[in-house]
Design a protein around this motif. Structure first.
Motif, PDB file in Angstrom:
ATOM      1  N   HIS A 163      -5.864   3.622  -3.652  1.00  0.00           N
ATOM      2  CA  HIS A 163      -5.926   4.534  -4.780  1.00  0.00           C
ATOM      3  C   HIS A 163      -5.712   3.627  -6.173  1.00  0.00           C
ATOM      4  CE1 HIS A 163      -3.708   7.794  -7.004  1.00  0.00           C
ATOM      5  NE2 HIS A 163      -2.633   6.977  -7.538  1.00  0.00           N
ATOM      6  N   LEU A 164      -4.801   2.649  -6.188  1.00  0.00           N
ATOM      7  CA  LEU A 164      -4.506   1.804  -7.407  1.00  0.00           C
ATOM      8  C   LEU A 164      -5.701   1.202  -7.936  1.00  0.00           C
ATOM      9  CD1 LEU A 164      -0.808   0.529  -7.020  1.00  0.00           C
ATOM     10  CD2 LEU A 164      -1.833   2.660  -8.207  1.00  0.00           C
ATOM     11  N   LEU A 165      -6.184   0.298  -7.197  1.00  0.00           N
ATOM     12  CA  LEU A 165      -7.218  -0.628  -7.565  1.00  0.00           C
ATOM     13  C   LEU A 165      -8.192  -0.387  -8.145  1.00  0.00           C
ATOM     14  CD1 LEU A 165      -6.992  -3.463  -4.935  1.00  0.00           C
ATOM     15  CD2 LEU A 165      -5.617  -3.076  -6.915  1.00  0.00           C
ATOM     16  N   PRO A 166      -8.966   1.051  -7.873  1.00  0.00           N
ATOM     17  CA  PRO A 166     -10.166   1.500  -8.461  1.00  0.00           C
ATOM     18  C   PRO A 166      -9.678   2.129  -9.937  1.00  0.00           C
ATOM     19  CG  PRO A 166     -10.224   2.281  -6.336  1.00  0.00           C
ATOM     20  CD  PRO A 166      -8.873   1.732  -6.629  1.00  0.00           C
ATOM     21  N   ILE A 167      -8.520   2.588 -10.135  1.00  0.00           N
ATOM     22  CA  ILE A 167      -8.042   3.166 -11.432  1.00  0.00           C
ATOM     23  C   ILE A 167      -8.100   1.719 -12.277  1.00  0.00           C
ATOM     24  CG2 ILE A 167      -6.177   4.000 -12.604  1.00  0.00           C
ATOM     25  CD1 ILE A 167      -5.369   5.518 -10.119  1.00  0.00           C
ATOM     26  N   PHE A 168      -7.373   0.750 -11.704  1.00  0.00           N
ATOM     27  CA  PHE A 168      -7.303  -0.610 -12.684  1.00  0.00           C
ATOM     28  C   PHE A 168      -8.673  -1.138 -12.996  1.00  0.00           C
ATOM     29  CE2 PHE A 168      -7.103  -5.420 -12.413  1.00  0.00           C
ATOM     30  CZ  PHE A 168      -6.222  -5.383 -13.738  1.00  0.00           C
ATOM     31  N   ARG A 169      -9.429  -0.949 -12.082  1.00  0.00           N
ATOM     32  CA  ARG A 169     -10.928  -1.659 -12.279  1.00  0.00           C
ATOM     33  C   ARG A 169     -11.849  -0.893 -13.097  1.00  0.00           C
ATOM     34  NH1 ARG A 169     -12.891  -1.505  -7.156  1.00  0.00           N
ATOM     35  NH2 ARG A 169     -14.015   0.753  -7.562  1.00  0.00           N
ATOM     36  N   ASP A 170     -11.537   0.583 -13.204  1.00  0.00           N
ATOM     37  CA  ASP A 170     -12.163   1.375 -14.203  1.00  0.00           C
ATOM     38  C   ASP A 170     -11.474   0.977 -15.579  1.00  0.00           C
ATOM     39  OD1 ASP A 170     -13.795   2.413 -12.064  1.00  0.00           O
ATOM     40  OD2 ASP A 170     -12.463   4.177 -12.020  1.00  0.00           O
ATOM     41  N   LYS A 171     -10.394   0.812 -15.673  1.00  0.00           N
ATOM     42  CA  LYS A 171      -9.850   0.515 -17.145  1.00  0.00           C
ATOM     43  C   LYS A 171     -10.248  -0.768 -17.418  1.00  0.00           C
ATOM     44  CE  LYS A 171      -5.390   0.301 -19.604  1.00  0.00           C
ATOM     45  NZ  LYS A 171      -6.026   1.412 -20.627  1.00  0.00           N
ATOM     46  N   THR A 172     -10.236  -1.767 -16.477  1.00  0.00           N
ATOM     47  CA  THR A 172     -10.328  -3.235 -17.433  1.00  0.00           C
ATOM     48  C   THR A 172     -11.490  -3.940 -16.733  1.00  0.00           C
ATOM     49  OG1 THR A 172      -9.290  -4.056 -15.329  1.00  0.00           O
ATOM     50  CG2 THR A 172      -7.633  -3.381 -17.110  1.00  0.00           C
ATOM     51  N   GLY A 173     -12.297  -3.440 -15.758  1.00  0.00           N
ATOM     52  CA  GLY A 173     -13.585  -4.137 -15.228  1.00  0.00           C
ATOM     53  C   GLY A 173     -13.272  -5.367 -14.448  1.00  0.00           C
ATOM     54  N   ILE A 174     -11.929  -5.441 -13.979  1.00  0.00           N
ATOM     55  CA  ILE A 174     -11.323  -6.560 -13.236  1.00  0.00           C
ATOM     56  C   ILE A 174     -11.312  -6.134 -11.631  1.00  0.00           C
ATOM     57  CG2 ILE A 174      -9.705  -8.298 -12.546  1.00  0.00           C
ATOM     58  CD1 ILE A 174      -8.580  -7.676 -15.479  1.00  0.00           C
ATOM     59  N   ASP A 175     -12.103  -6.815 -11.076  1.00  0.00           N
ATOM     60  CA  ASP A 175     -11.943  -6.427  -9.392  1.00  0.00           C
ATOM     61  C   ASP A 175     -10.682  -7.347  -8.859  1.00  0.00           C
ATOM     62  OD1 ASP A 175     -14.187  -4.880  -8.674  1.00  0.00           O
ATOM     63  OD2 ASP A 175     -15.477  -6.409  -9.194  1.00  0.00           O
ATOM     64  N   VAL A 176     -10.321  -6.914  -7.926  1.00  0.00           N
ATOM     65  CA  VAL A 176      -9.009  -7.363  -7.136  1.00  0.00           C
ATOM     66  C   VAL A 176      -9.257  -7.302  -5.830  1.00  0.00           C
ATOM     67  CG1 VAL A 176      -6.428  -7.005  -6.584  1.00  0.00           C
ATOM     68  CG2 VAL A 176      -7.314  -6.092  -8.994  1.00  0.00           C
ATOM     69  N   LYS A 177      -9.411  -8.726  -5.299  1.00  0.00           N
ATOM     70  CA  LYS A 177      -9.592  -8.905  -3.817  1.00  0.00           C
ATOM     71  C   LYS A 177      -8.252  -9.091  -3.075  1.00  0.00           C
ATOM     72  CE  LYS A 177     -14.077 -11.380  -5.062  1.00  0.00           C
ATOM     73  NZ  LYS A 177     -14.606 -12.566  -5.093  1.00  0.00           N
ATOM     74  N   VAL A 178      -8.147  -8.308  -1.904  1.00  0.00           N
ATOM     75  CA  VAL A 178      -6.774  -8.476  -1.525  1.00  0.00           C
ATOM     76  C   VAL A 178      -6.758  -9.171  -0.120  1.00  0.00           C
ATOM     77  CG1 VAL A 178      -5.344  -6.734  -0.378  1.00  0.00           C
ATOM     78  CG2 VAL A 178      -6.359  -6.120  -2.343  1.00  0.00           C
ATOM     79  N   ILE A 179      -5.533  -9.807  -0.075  1.00  0.00           N
ATOM     80  CA  ILE A 179      -5.266 -10.461   1.109  1.00  0.00           C
ATOM     81  C   ILE A 179      -3.959  -9.996   1.543  1.00  0.00           C
ATOM     82  CG2 ILE A 179      -4.428 -12.663   2.110  1.00  0.00           C
ATOM     83  CD1 ILE A 179      -6.159 -14.350  -0.056  1.00  0.00           C
ATOM     84  N   ALA A 180      -3.904  -9.055   2.670  1.00  0.00           N
ATOM     85  CA  ALA A 180      -2.760  -8.532   2.949  1.00  0.00           C
ATOM     86  C   ALA A 180      -2.306  -9.006   4.457  1.00  0.00           C
ATOM     87  CB  ALA A 180      -3.078  -6.911   3.513  1.00  0.00           C
ATOM     88  N   ARG A 181      -0.908  -9.638   4.365  1.00  0.00           N
ATOM     89  CA  ARG A 181      -0.467 -10.093   5.443  1.00  0.00           C
ATOM     90  C   ARG A 181       1.116  -9.829   5.763  1.00  0.00           C
ATOM     91  NH1 ARG A 181      -2.531 -16.306   3.811  1.00  0.00           N
ATOM     92  NH2 ARG A 181      -4.683 -16.401   4.604  1.00  0.00           N
ATOM     93  N   ARG A 182       1.851 -10.206   6.536  1.00  0.00           N
ATOM     94  CA  ARG A 182       3.308 -10.103   6.627  1.00  0.00           C
ATOM     95  C   ARG A 182       3.618 -10.871   5.384  1.00  0.00           C
ATOM     96  NH1 ARG A 182       3.296 -13.468  11.909  1.00  0.00           N
ATOM     97  NH2 ARG A 182       4.155 -15.237  11.015  1.00  0.00           N
ATOM     98  N   ALA A 183       4.875 -10.699   5.039  1.00  0.00           N
ATOM     99  CA  ALA A 183       5.702 -11.268   3.975  1.00  0.00           C
ATOM    100  C   ALA A 183       5.732 -12.568   4.007  1.00  0.00           C
ATOM    101  CB  ALA A 183       7.157 -10.513   3.694  1.00  0.00           C
TER     102      ALA A 183
END
Length: 277
Positions: free
Chosen positions: A46-66
């Protein structure tokens, strides 16, 4: 030789034509290391496309346990870290791995259990509930994976005055996997399990499970965001990473967090504080 010179010239031309564009795309991307709860809940989708549309910055995600998030970040694998293990996060900053820590949002933990409630804990506070579960040997599923949720659960056993390492028996079952797997194991075994509320809301096949304990202030689940320290990690994209941090804690980012709902239920509650934590 003429053919070789022609090939080199062609290669240089291709580099001029395609190289800067590819490089520019890479330069406008950052790596976010975060916990599985933000990914599995659908929040980042939900969040990252909103951020990308505003800034042009892509966010690549590494999702792991804490613990894996912070271990990987210590090796310079990320530009920004978003997790929910505040004591570890504060030490992470104190040790110089990150610049500052900011509160971003919270949800809470809930104790899930069978609707039949064999330990009789529904409506109790969390310490009383855990004491009853241990005393009756009622089935309990732990993530057992050193995640933020697992760390929170272990802390709650201490609050309940129980040394779980000594008290655990066949009733205390380790999933050693993510939250969805732990909830599925609890559903299958008709057992109790601690879950963050977001994961519970997103979990569909609940079987006979329901929330039995909620609302205890000790069940708060706070998330924090940190920019990695560029002095320690020269490859950190400081400006782009800071742009993401600033957006998350801005009114626009906070509104985007609040706007994410599943079946009409809000999963995360923004509470950014501009002062470093």
């Amino acid at each position: 030789m003429a053919a070789r010179r022609l090939f080199v010239a062609f290669a240089l031309l291709c580099g001029l034509a395609f190289g800067p564009e590819a490089s520019s795309a890479d330069d406008r991307a950052i790596v976010l290391a975060t916990t599985t709860s933000t990914q599995e809940s659908g929040l980042l989708d939900h969040l990252l496309p909103i951020f990308r549309d505003k800034t042009g910055i892509d966010v690549k995600v590494i999702a792991r346990r804490a613990d894996e998030v912070l271990d990987g970040a210590r090796k310079g694998e990320a530009d920004v870290v978003l997790t929910h293990a505040r004591p570890q996060e504060e030490k992470f900053v104190a040790d110089g791995f990150a610049v500052k820590r900011f509160d971003v949002m919270y949800n809470d933990y809930v104790l899930i259990g069978p609707k039949s409630d064999p330990a009789g804990v529904k409506g109790k506070d969390i310490a009383t509930a855990l004491k009853a579960i241990e005393a009756k040997g009622a089935p309990f599923v732990t993530r057992g994976d050193r995640s933020g949720t697992h760390a929170a659960e272990l802390a709650l056993w201490i609050v309940a005055g129980i040394d779980i390492a000594s008290a655990k028996g066949a009733w205390y079952r380790e999933a050693k996997q993510g939250m969805d797997a732990a909830l599925e194991a609890a559903r299958t075994a008709n057992a109790y399990v601690l879950s963050d509320r977001g994961s519970w809301i997103a979990f569909r096949d609940r079987g006979d499970l329901d929330i039995v304990v909620e609302g205890d202030k000790r069940l708060l689940n706070q998330y924090g965001v940190m920019l990695m320290n560029p002095e320690k990690f020269p490859n950190v994209k400081k400006e782009l990473g800071q742009t993401f941090v600033d957006w998350l804690i801005s009114p626009e980012g906070q509104a985007a967090i609040a706007g994410y709902k599943v079946d009409g239920q809000q999963l995360f509650f923004p509470n950014a504080d501009k002062s470093a934590g």
